[in-house]
Write a protein that holds these residues in place. Structure first.
Motif, PDB file in Angstrom:
ATOM      1  N   UNK A   1       0.866  -1.178   0.000  1.00  0.00           N
ATOM      2  CA  UNK A   1       0.000   0.000   0.000  1.00  0.00           C
ATOM      3  C   UNK A   1       0.901   1.227   0.000  1.00  0.00           C
ATOM      4  N   UNK A   2       0.579   2.199  -0.821  1.00  0.00           N
ATOM      5  CA  UNK A   2       1.327   3.454  -0.825  1.00  0.00           C
ATOM      6  C   UNK A   2       0.381   4.574  -0.403  1.00  0.00           C
ATOM      7  N   UNK A   3       0.812   5.353   0.574  1.00  0.00           N
ATOM      8  CA  UNK A   3       0.034   6.510   1.009  1.00  0.00           C
ATOM      9  C   UNK A   3       0.880   7.762   0.808  1.00  0.00           C
ATOM     10  N   UNK A   4       0.240   8.816   0.340  1.00  0.00           N
ATOM     11  CA  UNK A   4       0.942  10.078   0.070  1.00  0.00           C
ATOM     12  C   UNK A   4       0.121  11.247   0.600  1.00  0.00           C
ATOM     13  N   UNK A   5       0.826  12.271   1.022  1.00  0.00           N
ATOM     14  CA  UNK A   5       0.187  13.531   1.347  1.00  0.00           C
ATOM     15  C   UNK A   5       0.189  14.397   0.095  1.00  0.00           C
ATOM     16  N   UNK A   6      -0.318  15.592   0.170  1.00  0.00           N
ATOM     17  CA  UNK A   6      -0.336  16.506  -0.977  1.00  0.00           C
ATOM     18  C   UNK A   6       0.382  17.784  -0.587  1.00  0.00           C
ATOM     19  N   UNK A   7       1.307  18.205  -1.434  1.00  0.00           N
ATOM     20  CA  UNK A   7       2.011  19.465  -1.225  1.00  0.00           C
ATOM     21  C   UNK A   7       1.101  20.590  -1.710  1.00  0.00           C
ATOM     22  N   UNK A   8       0.715  21.467  -0.814  1.00  0.00           N
ATOM     23  CA  UNK A   8      -0.255  22.517  -1.139  1.00  0.00           C
ATOM     24  C   UNK A   8       0.274  23.528  -2.153  1.00  0.00           C
ATOM     25  N   UNK A   9       1.587  23.667  -2.269  1.00  0.00           N
ATOM     26  CA  UNK A   9       2.135  24.690  -3.164  1.00  0.00           C
ATOM     27  C   UNK A   9       2.137  24.265  -4.626  1.00  0.00           C
TER      28      UNK A   9
END
Length: 104
Positions: free
Chosen positions: A33-41
């Motif tokens: 499983x791969x989980x990622x956050x999101x870079x807001x910029x």
């Protein structure tokens, strides 16, 4: 013509087979499983992590047999128990967490 098409479609559906069934709960398989956050910029994935899951060793709880469900990080060096998993004859998969709560 519509009747002929209908008859042919009904007859051909009798010979069509679905895909083969492969049990989800199997001690010879490993899942990732791969989980990622999101870079807001720049709206791109950031801080991605890969986790691996495996089912190994069985245990009996309330006369029901479960596999132990383990999780590991990217390097797969240490495995931590996450709960217990089983699959019944109707091909339904149940997970029981370490608190004793079970669900589909």
């Amino acid at each position: 013509m519509k009747i002929l098409f209908f008859i042919l479609s009904v007859m051909s559906s009798a010979v069509i087979h679905g895909q083969s069934y492969f049990p989800l709960v199997d001690s010879s398989k490993k899942w990732s499983e791969m989980t990622c956050g999101v870079d807001a910029w720049n709206i791109s994935p950031a801080n991605c992590e890969t986790s691996f899951f495996k089912f190994s060793g069985d245990t009996v709880i309330n006369n029901i047999t479960y596999f132990k469900a383990y999780k590991s990080g990217t390097l797969e060096q240490s495995w931590e128990i996450q709960g217990f998993i089983r699959e019944n004859a109707e091909k339904k998969v149940y997970f029981r967490n370490l608190l004793g709560l079970e669900g589909l």
